[in-house]
Motif scaffolding. Sequence first.
Motif: not given
Length: 126
Positions: A53-55, A63, A88, A92, A105, A107
Amino acid sequence: MRILLADDNPEVCTALRLILEHQPGHQLLAEADNVVRLLNLTTQYCPEVLLLDTELEGLKPCRDDRSLRELLETLKLLCPNLMIAALCSGQITGKEAWIEQVNAVFCKSDPPDSLLNWLQNPVSPN
């Protein structure tokens, strides 16, 4: 494929766990809900694939590219052959500084087929 999942959203973790449990050849090693646990589990298991998870909790808010880049660099030091798929929540642009450090990557709102197809033949690190 030995997989580590790092996401602080329980619903996302449950959905991915259920999907991965029914995929032959994939083993979900563990789940991390924050950066500290992710680093500990990466050291313990050295997985082949990380779904990140990018967050993730523990990353700087908004971010922050630098925070995520530093985490990715550390993960690659711990497991040099680790393949990373970024998960994400939003759009992006492709211009994010960290994007070159991941292999794929996805979603979170997309159907899981693209992730599952990638897991069948993940692109190895450069």
